[in-house]
Motif scaffolding. Structure first.
Motif, PDB file in Angstrom:
ATOM      1  N   TRP A 144       0.863  -1.183   0.000  1.00 28.80           N
ATOM      2  CA  TRP A 144       0.000   0.000   0.000  1.00 28.80           C
ATOM      3  C   TRP A 144       0.899   1.232   0.000  1.00 28.80           C
ATOM      4  CZ3 TRP A 144      -0.365  -4.332   2.859  1.00 28.80           C
ATOM      5  CH2 TRP A 144      -1.548  -5.093   2.778  1.00 28.80           C
ATOM      6  N   TRP A 145       0.678   2.132  -0.967  1.00 28.51           N
ATOM      7  CA  TRP A 145       1.402   3.402  -1.015  1.00 28.51           C
ATOM      8  C   TRP A 145       0.509   4.464  -0.379  1.00 28.51           C
ATOM      9  CZ3 TRP A 145       1.430  -0.354  -4.628  1.00 28.51           C
ATOM     10  CH2 TRP A 145       2.649  -0.791  -5.135  1.00 28.51           C
ATOM     11  N   HIS A 146       0.999   5.104   0.663  1.00 28.22           N
ATOM     12  CA  HIS A 146       0.189   6.076   1.397  1.00 28.22           C
ATOM     13  C   HIS A 146       0.436   7.516   0.947  1.00 28.22           C
ATOM     14  CE1 HIS A 146      -0.493   2.647   3.905  1.00 28.22           C
ATOM     15  NE2 HIS A 146       0.741   2.642   4.388  1.00 28.22           N
ATOM     16  N   ARG A 147       1.665   7.790   0.538  1.00 27.52           N
ATOM     17  CA  ARG A 147       2.051   9.158   0.198  1.00 27.52           C
ATOM     18  C   ARG A 147       3.106   9.129  -0.906  1.00 27.52           C
ATOM     19  NH1 ARG A 147       1.004   8.402   5.405  1.00 27.52           N
ATOM     20  NH2 ARG A 147      -0.405   9.887   6.434  1.00 27.52           N
ATOM     21  N   PRO A 148       3.306  10.246  -1.605  1.00 19.95           N
ATOM     22  CA  PRO A 148       4.367  10.294  -2.625  1.00 19.95           C
ATOM     23  C   PRO A 148       5.717   9.911  -2.021  1.00 19.95           C
ATOM     24  CG  PRO A 148       2.945  12.207  -2.824  1.00 19.95           C
ATOM     25  CD  PRO A 148       2.537  11.510  -1.554  1.00 19.95           C
ATOM     26  N   VAL A 149       6.583   9.335  -2.840  1.00 15.40           N
ATOM     27  CA  VAL A 149       7.858   8.821  -2.344  1.00 15.40           C
ATOM     28  C   VAL A 149       8.943   9.071  -3.377  1.00 15.40           C
ATOM     29  CG1 VAL A 149       7.379   6.522  -3.298  1.00 15.40           C
ATOM     30  CG2 VAL A 149       9.028   6.755  -1.433  1.00 15.40           C
ATOM     31  N   ARG A 150      10.157   9.245  -2.889  1.00 13.16           N
ATOM     32  CA  ARG A 150      11.337   9.287  -3.756  1.00 13.16           C
ATOM     33  C   ARG A 150      12.290   8.192  -3.296  1.00 13.16           C
ATOM     34  NH1 ARG A 150      11.946  13.293  -7.541  1.00 13.16           N
ATOM     35  NH2 ARG A 150      13.996  12.350  -7.899  1.00 13.16           N
ATOM     36  N   VAL A 151      12.578   7.257  -4.195  1.00 10.31           N
ATOM     37  CA  VAL A 151      13.462   6.149  -3.825  1.00 10.31           C
ATOM     38  C   VAL A 151      14.925   6.510  -3.958  1.00 10.31           C
ATOM     39  CG1 VAL A 151      11.764   4.360  -4.380  1.00 10.31           C
ATOM     40  CG2 VAL A 151      13.329   5.178  -6.161  1.00 10.31           C
ATOM     41  N   ASP A 152      15.235   7.700  -4.528  1.00  8.33           N
ATOM     42  CA  ASP A 152      16.628   8.123  -4.593  1.00  8.33           C
ATOM     43  C   ASP A 152      17.004   8.987  -3.389  1.00  8.33           C
ATOM     44  OD1 ASP A 152      15.067  10.250  -5.374  1.00  8.33           O
ATOM     45  OD2 ASP A 152      16.045  10.561  -7.307  1.00  8.33           O
ATOM     46  N   GLU A 153      16.144   9.002  -2.381  1.00 11.19           N
ATOM     47  CA  GLU A 153      16.446   9.592  -1.080  1.00 11.19           C
ATOM     48  C   GLU A 153      16.295   8.504  -0.019  1.00 11.19           C
ATOM     49  OE1 GLU A 153      13.740  12.845  -0.695  1.00 11.19           O
ATOM     50  OE2 GLU A 153      14.673  14.019  -2.309  1.00 11.19           O
ATOM     51  N   TRP A 154      17.007   8.633   1.089  1.00  9.39           N
ATOM     52  CA  TRP A 154      17.028   7.572   2.086  1.00  9.39           C
ATOM     53  C   TRP A 154      15.625   7.271   2.622  1.00  9.39           C
ATOM     54  CZ3 TRP A 154      20.754   4.350   2.275  1.00  9.39           C
ATOM     55  CH2 TRP A 154      22.079   4.736   2.066  1.00  9.39           C
ATOM     56  N   LEU A 155      15.316   5.979   2.688  1.00 10.38           N
ATOM     57  CA  LEU A 155      14.049   5.491   3.229  1.00 10.38           C
ATOM     58  C   LEU A 155      14.348   4.494   4.342  1.00 10.38           C
ATOM     59  CD1 LEU A 155      12.291   4.815  -0.188  1.00 10.38           C
ATOM     60  CD2 LEU A 155      11.732   6.678   1.396  1.00 10.38           C
ATOM     61  N   LEU A 156      13.607   4.573   5.424  1.00 15.85           N
ATOM     62  CA  LEU A 156      13.752   3.627   6.527  1.00 15.85           C
ATOM     63  C   LEU A 156      12.717   2.524   6.362  1.00 15.85           C
ATOM     64  CD1 LEU A 156      14.958   2.822   9.306  1.00 15.85           C
ATOM     65  CD2 LEU A 156      13.122   4.186  10.353  1.00 15.85           C
ATOM     66  N   TYR A 157      13.169   1.280   6.345  1.00 19.70           N
ATOM     67  CA  TYR A 157      12.314   0.115   6.152  1.00 19.70           C
ATOM     68  C   TYR A 157      12.372  -0.712   7.432  1.00 19.70           C
ATOM     69  CZ  TYR A 157      10.256  -3.670   3.225  1.00 19.70           C
ATOM     70  OH  TYR A 157       9.441  -4.631   2.662  1.00 19.70           O
ATOM     71  N   VAL A 158      11.318  -0.642   8.252  1.00 22.71           N
ATOM     72  CA  VAL A 158      11.267  -1.406   9.501  1.00 22.71           C
ATOM     73  C   VAL A 158      10.328  -2.591   9.301  1.00 22.71           C
ATOM     74  CG1 VAL A 158      11.863   0.526  10.991  1.00 22.71           C
ATOM     75  CG2 VAL A 158       9.479   0.134  10.420  1.00 22.71           C
ATOM     76  N   GLN A 159      10.743  -3.756   9.773  1.00 27.01           N
ATOM     77  CA  GLN A 159      10.035  -5.001   9.487  1.00 27.01           C
ATOM     78  C   GLN A 159       9.875  -5.824  10.757  1.00 27.01           C
ATOM     79  OE1 GLN A 159      13.214  -6.186   7.101  1.00 27.01           O
ATOM     80  NE2 GLN A 159      12.741  -4.844   5.401  1.00 27.01           N
ATOM     81  N   GLN A 160       8.817  -6.635  10.797  1.00 26.03           N
ATOM     82  CA  GLN A 160       8.609  -7.549  11.909  1.00 26.03           C
ATOM     83  C   GLN A 160       7.809  -8.749  11.417  1.00 26.03           C
ATOM     84  OE1 GLN A 160       5.540  -7.966  14.031  1.00 26.03           O
ATOM     85  NE2 GLN A 160       4.223  -6.895  12.570  1.00 26.03           N
ATOM     86  N   SER A 161       7.953  -9.851  12.127  1.00 25.89           N
ATOM     87  CA  SER A 161       7.236 -11.077  11.767  1.00 25.89           C
ATOM     88  C   SER A 161       6.368 -11.515  12.930  1.00 25.89           C
ATOM     89  CB  SER A 161       8.216 -12.200  11.413  1.00 25.89           C
ATOM     90  OG  SER A 161       7.513 -13.423  11.215  1.00 25.89           O
ATOM     91  N   PRO A 162       5.041 -11.528  12.749  1.00 27.67           N
ATOM     92  CA  PRO A 162       4.159 -11.947  13.847  1.00 27.67           C
ATOM     93  C   PRO A 162       4.008 -13.453  13.973  1.00 27.67           C
ATOM     94  CG  PRO A 162       2.844 -11.251  11.978  1.00 27.67           C
ATOM     95  CD  PRO A 162       4.276 -11.006  11.603  1.00 27.67           C
ATOM     96  N   SER A 163       4.382 -14.220  12.914  1.00 31.26           N
ATOM     97  CA  SER A 163       4.137 -15.661  12.975  1.00 31.26           C
ATOM     98  C   SER A 163       4.955 -16.410  11.934  1.00 31.26           C
ATOM     99  CB  SER A 163       2.643 -15.957  12.734  1.00 31.26           C
ATOM    100  OG  SER A 163       2.388 -17.353  12.723  1.00 31.26           O
ATOM    101  N   ALA A 164       5.318 -17.650  12.277  1.00 32.58           N
ATOM    102  CA  ALA A 164       5.889 -18.602  11.324  1.00 32.58           C
ATOM    103  C   ALA A 164       5.379 -19.981  11.705  1.00 32.58           C
ATOM    104  CB  ALA A 164       7.417 -18.571  11.354  1.00 32.58           C
ATOM    105  N   SER A 165       4.910 -20.745  10.706  1.00 30.96           N
ATOM    106  CA  SER A 165       4.421 -22.107  10.934  1.00 30.96           C
ATOM    107  C   SER A 165       4.219 -22.772   9.589  1.00 30.96           C
ATOM    108  CB  SER A 165       3.092 -22.096  11.716  1.00 30.96           C
ATOM    109  OG  SER A 165       2.073 -21.467  10.968  1.00 30.96           O
ATOM    110  N   GLY A 166       4.217 -24.121   9.581  1.00 34.93           N
ATOM    111  CA  GLY A 166       3.934 -24.863   8.368  1.00 34.93           C
ATOM    112  C   GLY A 166       4.900 -24.578   7.237  1.00 34.93           C
TER     113      GLY A 166
END
Length: 319
Positions: A241-263
């Protein structure tokens, strides 16, 4: 090959996202053809197919930026074969448009996605704040600095051929897992060179990059790295989902988490922020992660111990 002898990878990214028309094709789809690029692991990078499929869909929509996509990876892509993209116009309403894109190789789909586009509008505004206390990206080592010393085709491709400069805040998992096992991950990222101003290109490129590290919180939670012997990893689906305009040639912070793993599957979620703190996109992906048999027994044994400990705590609380 010294790092300065590699071609600029951002140029390669722009070539991959520059699809050509296939005028001779006659179906209910509008057909585009994507550039191909050899890869050392003999499998097309999933983010590449995502970015190209979105560009194909964007070519059929006028002045409505993409705001969401949901896709499934159906088969591994062959980097030595061309990829054809078929776009079907599902709907054009007053405010929203929908497109279905299939990516084909050898006559069968390797990716299927639906994307939604919306005219610019105004309404309620809020977002989850950007995490505080993150180090400056310039203070962190680049992938080239971490992997450039290894004389291995995959390591050198990651170090010098990726169009994005990725800098890990949590320790990188390329060759080993360091620190306490935790289901989180964070990186700074931006293209290695400036990009054209076209917002469609930036949103497609962000989809491209969002596939790089998204499964890492699952690996980190179990103390595993990308080079764990016998491990098999593949992206199964991808939502964005894109919420707002973005420039990928400027630094972006990508924070990630995993709520589950199974199967033999793990779910990962990500939030992408501009450097000034705006939430520009959200991502979710489920990946297949198969570990060697001895690794499975260790994982299963650890889970059994956790379940037994929970049961014992519940029994003790009831006394």
């Amino acid at each position: 090959m010294p790092a300065d002898e590699y071609p600029d990878p951002t140029t390669s990214l722009l070539e991959l996202l520059n699809l050509s028309d296939a005028d001779s094709a006659h179906t209910d789809e509008e057909i585009f053809v994507g550039a191909r690029r050899s890869q050392p692991n003999q499998r097309v990078f999933g983010g590449q197919v995502l970015g190209q499929a979105l560009i194909a869909a964007m070519r059929t929509v006028d002045e409505r930026p993409i705001h969401s996509m949901h896709g499934y990876f159906l088969r591994p892509g062959d980097p030595d074969q061309p990829i054809t993209f078929g776009v079907q116009r599902l709907r054009d309403g007053r405010s929203f448009s929908a497109r279905r894109t299939h990516a084909y190789q050898n006559g069968v789909p390797i990716l299927s996605l639906i994307a939604s586009f919306q005219v610019d509008d105004v309404g309620l505004e809020h977002f989850e704040p950007m995490p505080q206390g993150m180090p400056d990206p310039e203070s962190l080592p680049s992938t080239a600095e971490l992997l450039g010393k290894f004389d291995h085709p995959v390591a050198r491709a990651w170090a010098f051929e990726r169009p994005f400069d990725i800098r890990h805040i949590t320790p990188a998992l390329y060759v080993q897992s360091k620190g306490k096992p935790t289901a989180t991950n964070a990186v700074w990222m931006k293209t290695t060179a400036p990009m054209p101003a076209d917002q469609s290109l930036h949103r497609a490129a962000l989809a491209f990059a969002s596939d790089y590290t998204l499964l890492e919180p699952i690996l980190r939670r179990h103390g595993m790295s990308w080079v764990a012997p016998g491990m098999s990893v593949a992206s199964l689906d991808h939502a964005m989902w894109w919420h707002r305009p973005v420039r990928v040639d400027e630094w972006l912070l990508y924070v990630q988490q995993s709520p589950s793993a199974s199967g033999a599957r793990g779910l990962a979620q990500g939030r992408i922020y501009s450097q000034d703190g705006l939430l520009v996109a959200s991502v979710a992906q489920e990946g297949m992660i198969r570990v060697p048999r001895d690794g499975k027994s260790k994982v299963i044994g650890a889970l059994q111990k956790q379940v037994m400990a929970q049961k014992l705590r519940r029994m003790a609380s009831q006394k």
